[in-house]
Design an enzyme around this catalytic site. Structure first.
Site, PDB file in Angstrom:
ATOM      1  N   GLN A 189       0.795  -1.218   0.000  1.00  0.00           N
ATOM      2  CA  GLN A 189       0.000   0.000   0.000  1.00  0.00           C
ATOM      3  C   GLN A 189       0.832   1.275   0.000  1.00  0.00           C
ATOM      4  OE1 GLN A 189      -2.586  -1.741   3.317  1.00  0.00           O
ATOM      5  NE2 GLN A 189      -4.033  -0.429   2.268  1.00  0.00           N
ATOM      6  N   HIS A 213      -2.824  -5.021 -12.538  1.00  0.00           N
ATOM      7  CA  HIS A 213      -2.419  -4.830 -13.929  1.00  0.00           C
ATOM      8  C   HIS A 213      -3.321  -5.587 -14.894  1.00  0.00           C
ATOM      9  CE1 HIS A 213       1.948  -4.047 -12.354  1.00  0.00           C
ATOM     10  NE2 HIS A 213       1.140  -3.013 -12.185  1.00  0.00           N
ATOM     11  N   ASP A 238       1.827   0.594  -8.027  1.00  0.00           N
ATOM     12  CA  ASP A 238       3.135   0.628  -8.678  1.00  0.00           C
ATOM     13  C   ASP A 238       4.066   1.650  -8.035  1.00  0.00           C
ATOM     14  OD1 ASP A 238       2.018  -1.217 -10.345  1.00  0.00           O
ATOM     15  OD2 ASP A 238       2.291  -0.072 -12.200  1.00  0.00           O
ATOM     16  N   ARG A 277       3.769   0.029  13.025  1.00  0.00           N
ATOM     17  CA  ARG A 277       3.361  -1.239  12.440  1.00  0.00           C
ATOM     18  C   ARG A 277       3.512  -1.160  10.925  1.00  0.00           C
ATOM     19  NH1 ARG A 277      -2.280  -4.264  11.278  1.00  0.00           N
ATOM     20  NH2 ARG A 277      -1.240  -6.057  10.343  1.00  0.00           N
ATOM     21  N   HIS A 291       1.097  -9.220   4.597  1.00  0.00           N
ATOM     22  CA  HIS A 291      -0.064  -8.328   4.520  1.00  0.00           C
ATOM     23  C   HIS A 291      -0.576  -8.346   3.080  1.00  0.00           C
ATOM     24  CE1 HIS A 291      -2.063  -4.761   6.678  1.00  0.00           C
ATOM     25  NE2 HIS A 291      -2.746  -4.937   5.542  1.00  0.00           N
ATOM     26  N   ASN A 322      -1.816 -10.918   8.468  1.00  0.00           N
ATOM     27  CA  ASN A 322      -2.804  -9.866   8.686  1.00  0.00           C
ATOM     28  C   ASN A 322      -4.177 -10.297   8.195  1.00  0.00           C
ATOM     29  OD1 ASN A 322      -3.506  -6.879   9.199  1.00  0.00           O
ATOM     30  ND2 ASN A 322      -4.234  -7.216   7.110  1.00  0.00           N
ATOM     31  N   GLU A 323      -5.144 -10.285   9.093  1.00  0.00           N
ATOM     32  CA  GLU A 323      -6.559 -10.490   8.774  1.00  0.00           C
ATOM     33  C   GLU A 323      -6.830 -11.658   7.821  1.00  0.00           C
ATOM     34  OE1 GLU A 323      -8.568  -7.016   7.429  1.00  0.00           O
ATOM     35  OE2 GLU A 323      -8.008  -5.791   9.147  1.00  0.00           O
ATOM     36  N   ASN A 368      -8.026  -5.944  15.102  1.00  0.00           N
ATOM     37  CA  ASN A 368      -8.458  -4.861  14.215  1.00  0.00           C
ATOM     38  C   ASN A 368      -9.962  -4.671  14.330  1.00  0.00           C
ATOM     39  OD1 ASN A 368      -5.814  -4.862  13.343  1.00  0.00           O
ATOM     40  ND2 ASN A 368      -6.270  -5.380  11.217  1.00  0.00           N
ATOM     41  N   TYR A 422     -13.171  -1.782  12.948  1.00  0.00           N
ATOM     42  CA  TYR A 422     -13.568  -0.573  12.245  1.00  0.00           C
ATOM     43  C   TYR A 422     -15.034  -0.202  12.468  1.00  0.00           C
ATOM     44  CZ  TYR A 422      -9.141  -0.545   9.738  1.00  0.00           C
ATOM     45  OH  TYR A 422      -7.809  -0.488   9.435  1.00  0.00           O
ATOM     46  N   GLU A 469      -5.231  -2.143  14.380  1.00  0.00           N
ATOM     47  CA  GLU A 469      -5.795  -1.220  13.389  1.00  0.00           C
ATOM     48  C   GLU A 469      -7.115  -0.685  13.895  1.00  0.00           C
ATOM     49  OE1 GLU A 469      -6.274  -2.444   9.290  1.00  0.00           O
ATOM     50  OE2 GLU A 469      -4.359  -3.526   9.307  1.00  0.00           O
TER      51      GLU A 469
END
Length: 492
Positions: free
Chosen positions: A36, A56, A69, A94, A139, A183-184, A325, A327, A396
């Site tokens: 990311q 892509h 990219d 992190r 991740h 991760n998750e 995590n 949200y 998170e």
């Protein structure tokens, strides 16, 4: 003096602002992930990942047709990023390691020394700045070669992941004391293998969902045991996994069916991965529901893979803390009619629930993300009660904007409320929460949302070659919380 204090409490109390203090041991952090933020997708010896291939090949599956990219170009700007971290005063950062950046082919007979040097330089600068790296091994940026061989539906990936973990412990263990294996997994197994919205975009709902969870658990356990068997004596670090769920609130708290449905939701979402690690084996409700449904659907064996007794023992206890995590929250209603839906097989119909929202909840720039702070406190308590009061690190928690402004009052309101609920879970409920991590340090590539949803406390200008960073208003607010170890919870 006593009368003056009594007067203030009785008559001025509603108008006073009280700041509340986090425990001295409490740590603050911000977070990112390699794909990311790093960019440099095919430079300096890096190999392709499943997200490189996916963005892509299928740009139409990303909201704005974008990719990672260049992203935030943190591969070239990591020194500037660390200067922001140092200014914020956070205790931890992190971040994740890109598997194909250090092993371009995925395999271990070829190591990319430029990639290794990048992470070593980053870790050294973090340490010099007094910031502890909290490092995620995986991740979501799987080396493309492993995707081509079945990805997280191939049980051999557990062995390959274990070897990757071993190499990372060897290369970076002298600098890293907190490791996160995966991760998750819940998100990978639903979005990537069930609903087809994340790379690799497979829609194998109700079948690959559980195979994926099974392989993740074996991979995690292998990485955990390798560290504790081979590296812990010298490195003295901690290893765990990061798990995620929405909080599930019964739509009608007076309805036994809705209350039971909310419990089932949490076992299928959080318990699917947490129960094998913290208690042993799949949650019984998951075993019962999937086995029964599979039989009705005519399968010769359950869609839920079975652990051997040896595997149950091998996975159980493989966490030195609980990485959590959170949200948002859903309202959960019972949907027993889902039991009658046999085809196609579905993770959703296995749970037999209906998801809902409360119209009073403030929304963010993400359709799935609502401001429900009390859901985090309830989830912390649920984890604490379910899994024998583990140390919990919030790995998170964050809020999205649309990128149009650096004045992010909505983010301040969201995170102020959530951090106050974390504090109440500690002080009022006795939960062992030791850290809080804000997602994310800076605006970045948000998977299938591309750059249309921004979670950063720092705005990134993705239209500029320099990827100019500008702190949002939340930046100074969060910096003050970290500096003072206090937060104003009046009205929250």
């Amino acid at each position: 003096m006593y009368l003056f204090i009594l007067f203030c409490v009785l008559f001025l109390g509603p108008h006073l602002v009280f700041s509340e203090t986090f425990p001295e041991y409490f740590k603050f952090a911000v977070s990112t992930s390699a794909y990311q933020v790093e960019g440099a997708w095919n430079l300096s010896g890096k190999g392709p990942s499943v997200w490189d291939w996916y963005t892509h090949t299928y740009p139409e599956k990303i909201a704005d047709g974008s990719n990672g990219d260049i992203a935030c170009d943190s591969y070239n700007k990591y020194e500037e990023d660390i200067s922001f971290l140092q200014d914020l005063g956070v205790d931890y950062y992190r971040m994740s390691i890109s598997w194909p950046r250090i092993f371009p082919s995925g395999y271990f007979n070829e190591i990319n020394l430029e990639g290794v040097e990048y992470y070593l330089n980053l870790f050294k600068l973090l340490k010099a700045a007094g910031i502890e790296p909290l490092v995620t091994l995986y991740h979501w940026d799987l080396p493309l070669v492993y995707h081509n061989m079945g990805g997280w539906t191939n049980p051999l990936l557990a062995d390959w992941f274990g070897e990757y973990a071993r190499r990372c412990y060897e290369l970076f263990g002298s600098y890293v004391k907190y490791w996160i294996t995966l991760n998750e997994p819940q998100t990978t197994c639903t979005n990537a293998y069930s609903y087809g919205t994340f790379a690799p975009g497979y829609s194998l709902n109700g079948v690959a969902t559980y195979i994926c969870a099974y392989v993740h658990l074996l991979a995690h356990a292998k990485a955990y045991h390798i560290y504790h068997d081979e590296f812990y004596a010298e490195q003295q670090g901690k290893v765990s996994i990061v798990l995620v769920t929405y909080w599930g609130e019964p739509n009608n708290s007076s309805s036994e069916a809705d209350v039971a449905a909310a419990k089932n939701f949490l076992q299928f979402s959080m318990g699917l991965l947490a129960h094998p690690i913290f208690i042993g084996n799949w949650p019984q409700v998951v075993i019962d529901e999937v086995d029964q449904k599979s039989e009705l659907q005519g399968y010769t064996r359950s869609r839920l893979p079975k652990f051997t007794d040896e595997q149950v023992a091998y996975i159980k206890g493989t966490a030195d803390f609980f990485g959590l995590n959170y949200y948002s929250t859903y309202m959960i209603s019972d949907n027993t009619n889902a039991a009658e839906i046999l085809y196609p097989p579905s993770y959703g119909t296995d749970i037999k629930i209906t998801l809902g929202l409360n119209s009073s909840w403030p929304n963010s720039a993400s359709s799935w993300l609502y401001n429900v702070p009390w859901g985090l406190r309830k989830l912390i308590n649920w984890v604490s009660n379910q899994y024998n009061k583990p140390e919990i690190i919030i790995t998170e928690n964050g809020y999205s904007d649309d990128g149009s402004s650096i004045d992010d009052a909505g983010r301040i309101h969201y995170l102020n409320g959530h951090m106050c609920e974390v504090l109440r879970a500690i002080s009022d409920d006795g939960c062992n929460v030791t850290g809080y991590t804000q997602w994310t340090m800076m605006d970045n590539f948000e998977w299938n949302a591309g750059y249309t949803e921004r979670f950063g406390l720092i705005h990134v200008d993705f239209g500029s070659d320099n990827r100019t960073r500008t702190p949002k208003s939340f930046y100074e607010w969060f910096k003050n919380v970290v500096k003072t170890n206090t937060i104003n919870c009046t009205g929250f």
